[in-house]
Design an enzyme around this catalytic site. Structure first.
Site, PDB file in Angstrom:
ATOM      1  N   LEU A  29     -21.630 -51.911 -13.161  1.00  0.00           N
ATOM      2  CA  LEU A  29     -21.660 -52.136 -11.976  1.00  0.00           C
ATOM      3  C   LEU A  29     -20.417 -52.040 -11.198  1.00  0.00           C
ATOM      4  O   LEU A  29     -19.407 -52.346 -11.535  1.00  0.00           O
ATOM      5  CB  LEU A  29     -22.632 -53.518 -11.459  1.00  0.00           C
ATOM      6  CG  LEU A  29     -24.055 -53.686 -11.876  1.00  0.00           C
ATOM      7  CD1 LEU A  29     -24.309 -55.101 -11.391  1.00  0.00           C
ATOM      8  CD2 LEU A  29     -25.102 -52.452 -10.969  1.00  0.00           C
ATOM      9  N   ASP A  30     -20.395 -51.217  -9.933  1.00  0.00           N
ATOM     10  CA  ASP A  30     -19.262 -51.233  -9.232  1.00  0.00           C
ATOM     11  C   ASP A  30     -18.586 -52.820  -9.052  1.00  0.00           C
ATOM     12  O   ASP A  30     -19.465 -53.530  -8.845  1.00  0.00           O
ATOM     13  CB  ASP A  30     -19.229 -50.456  -8.163  1.00  0.00           C
ATOM     14  CG  ASP A  30     -19.654 -49.041  -8.179  1.00  0.00           C
ATOM     15  OD1 ASP A  30     -19.491 -48.652  -9.285  1.00  0.00           O
ATOM     16  OD2 ASP A  30     -20.184 -48.376  -7.214  1.00  0.00           O
ATOM     17  N   ARG A  31     -17.269 -52.713  -8.785  1.00  0.00           N
ATOM     18  CA  ARG A  31     -16.676 -53.992  -8.650  1.00  0.00           C
ATOM     19  C   ARG A  31     -17.469 -54.575  -7.311  1.00  0.00           C
ATOM     20  O   ARG A  31     -17.781 -56.057  -7.344  1.00  0.00           O
ATOM     21  CB  ARG A  31     -15.473 -53.925  -8.218  1.00  0.00           C
ATOM     22  CG  ARG A  31     -14.441 -55.220  -7.986  1.00  0.00           C
ATOM     23  CD  ARG A  31     -13.107 -55.064  -7.846  1.00  0.00           C
ATOM     24  NE  ARG A  31     -12.306 -56.316  -7.796  1.00  0.00           N
ATOM     25  CZ  ARG A  31     -11.214 -56.359  -7.970  1.00  0.00           C
ATOM     26  NH1 ARG A  31     -10.181 -55.406  -8.283  1.00  0.00           N
ATOM     27  NH2 ARG A  31     -10.436 -57.688  -7.862  1.00  0.00           N
TER      28      ARG A  31
ATOM     29  N   CYS B 168     -20.368 -54.223  -5.978  1.00  0.00           N
ATOM     30  CA  CYS B 168     -21.833 -54.271  -5.955  1.00  0.00           C
ATOM     31  C   CYS B 168     -22.178 -55.392  -6.803  1.00  0.00           C
ATOM     32  O   CYS B 168     -21.462 -56.096  -7.418  1.00  0.00           O
ATOM     33  CB  CYS B 168     -22.338 -52.841  -7.029  1.00  0.00           C
ATOM     34  SG  CYS B 168     -24.097 -52.831  -6.903  1.00  0.00           S
TER      35      CYS B 168
END
Length: 488
Positions: A249-251, A253
């Site tokens: 997962l993106d930072r 997100c």
């Protein structure tokens, strides 16, 4: 005659008990463990396969005999349904052949790393390059009766050589002196309790957490604390292995993040996530039920033309700022070598008179920044707080005025920051600089523990009857406040 049920080759020996899934490894881990079960051997005990003139003065560190293990990658493919019922007859022969050879797919390098995870991979590879790894083969099919009376023979083995049942690997005894490097953070009680409070689900095979926004999933340059490192300290519990990441997962997100609690469960899950992308990349975008489903909630600026639809646009990486940074963009020429097929389903789940829309996004592929780029460049509705791909839309964005309910809530004392500098309270659309409003809200994935607990009966196990786990993660506080504002 080919075996009519190739699945039985995938899973051969495994603990029959659910509790054993964590306490038992494919190979019991650690050099120290093997010291207690396997003593060092001197060359006089074996007929060495050495060249004339070579000194025969090496002591050996013996690994356990190779045994059948679960082929996690192949099992993941089966669960993901890459081979559908309609295609089984067409590929029956090739499928049987592939499954039948799965058992012998473990190489000498993989077996050493599996038995001795404390050994650096670079060191093991160096031992192979220096020709310091030996194997005692158990394959005696071509041996005559007189050969059986001879002493066991050690032969050099390469990293890519496949292991046979009963084979034993011998390493120089000096590997026992290699210092063990454990990447483990020291956390206080408050920090441990915080990480464990993120748990959404846990069983012997997997652990699922609700990742907070702002916390990186994986370590890197400039990152002091990452979730994968914290999981080693806080989420291992009584398991002999640390949790392993199977997706990202993106930072900025937030939402559902799945980790495997054992090596085999992580391999199976990683294969399922990979096959999901593989199937969608092959233009398999039908509406049939999928074994893995992910649903993100996102608040976007503007509204898409249609209330629901399918975005299919290849993505590629471009370098900007004179090579200082990079970004993902839609690639018009899908034949470009650097492009990756990306597919996203979307539907509107809420709208407001203030110009915002809530979308449910379901990625059928797993590309970097896929949802953010598809929203900004294809739908024309960048995600709130995404200043990388929607900075132009944010230039004229003004914070919304609060309703009476929100005003009363705003007067409450501000919450203090959580451990590791996490703040999930500030960042709603009522503030000047809202944070990224992208959250992995729901996920449906196969219950792989159910498979691993029934390995004894796996040859008769019907994967179509495999149960699913349905997970749901609450949104962070600032997204909840934005939801209330747009629905007031």
């Amino acid at each position: 005659m080919a075996n009519p049920n190739p699945l039985r080759h995938l899973l051969l020996r495994w603990p029959s008990n659910a509790a054993d899934l964590c306490s038992t490894r494919v190979c019991n881990t650690g050099i120290n463990h093997w010291r207690s079960r396997y003593s060092t051997a001197t060359p006089e005990s074996f007929a060495q396969d050495e060249k004339p003139g070579e000194k025969n003065d090496t002591n050996w560190f013996t690994l356990p005999p190779y045994t059948d293990t679960v082929n996690g990658a192949a099992l993941g493919k089966e669960i993901a349904g890459r081979w559908s019922e309609s295609r089984k007859d067409a590929i029956k022969d090739s499928k049987t052949q592939e499954s039948a050879t799965d058992v012998a797919s473990t190489t000498a390098l993989k077996w050493i790393l599996r038995c001795c995870p404390e050994l650096p991979r670079s060191l093991v590879q160096k031992l192979f390059r220096l020709r310091q790894v030996r194997r005692e083969s158990s394959n005696i099919e071509d041996s005559d009766s007189s050969a059986l009376l001879q002493k066991p023979r050690l032969k050099r083995v390469t990293a890519k050589d496949s292991m046979n049942l009963g084979d034993r690997i011998f390493l120089p005894v000096t590997v026992k002196e290699v210092p063990v490097e454990k990447k483990e953070l020291h956390c206080n009680g408050e920090e441990v309790n915080f990480i464990r409070s993120l748990e959404l689900y846990k069983d012997p095979a997997i652990i699922v957490v609700n990742k907070p926004p702002g916390m990186p999933v994986q370590g890197g340059i400039g990152i002091k604390t990452s979730l994968d490192e914290l999981a080693i300290t806080c989420l291992s519990y009584d398991c002999s292995e640390p949790p392993r990441l199977v997706h990202r997962l993106d930072r900025d997100c937030s939402g559902i993040l799945v980790m495997g609690r054992t090596q085999i469960s992580a391999t199976v899950l990683h294969s399922i996530f990979r096959e999901k992308t593989f199937g969608a990349s092959g233009n398999d975008t039908s509406n049939e039920k999928r074994v893995l489903e992910r649903r993100y909630w996102a608040l976007v600026i503007g509204s898409p033309r249609h209330p629901k639809g399918l975005v299919s646009a290849p993505l590629g990486k471009v370098v900007v700022d004179n090579g200082k940074s990079e970004r993902i963009t839609v690639v018009n020429n899908s034949q470009s070598l650097s492009s990756q097929h990306a597919v996203t389903k979307y539907k509107v789940i809420g709208s407001s008179s203030q110009g915002y829309t809530w979308l449910e996004l379901s990625p059928l592929t797993g590309r970097k920044h896929q949802l953010r780029v598809h929203c900004a460049e294809v739908l024309g509705t960048p995600i709130v707080g995404d200043y990388k791909y929607g900075w132009q839309a944010h230039r004229n964005l003004k914070p919304l005025s609060l309703s009476n309910v929100e005003s009363q809530h705003e007067e409450l004392p501000k919450r203090k920051n959580l451990p590791f500098g996490i703040n999930m309270h500030n960042g709603s659309i009522s503030e000047k600089h809202p944070r990224l409003h992208l959250h992995c809200k729901q996920m449906v994935l196969p219950n792989i523990t159910q498979v691993l607990q029934n390995l004894g009966q796996y040859s008769d196990y019907d994967l179509s009857q495999l149960e699913s786990l349905k997970l749901d993660a609450p949104m962070p506080s600032y997204m909840e406040r934005s939801w209330n504002i747009t629905n007031s």
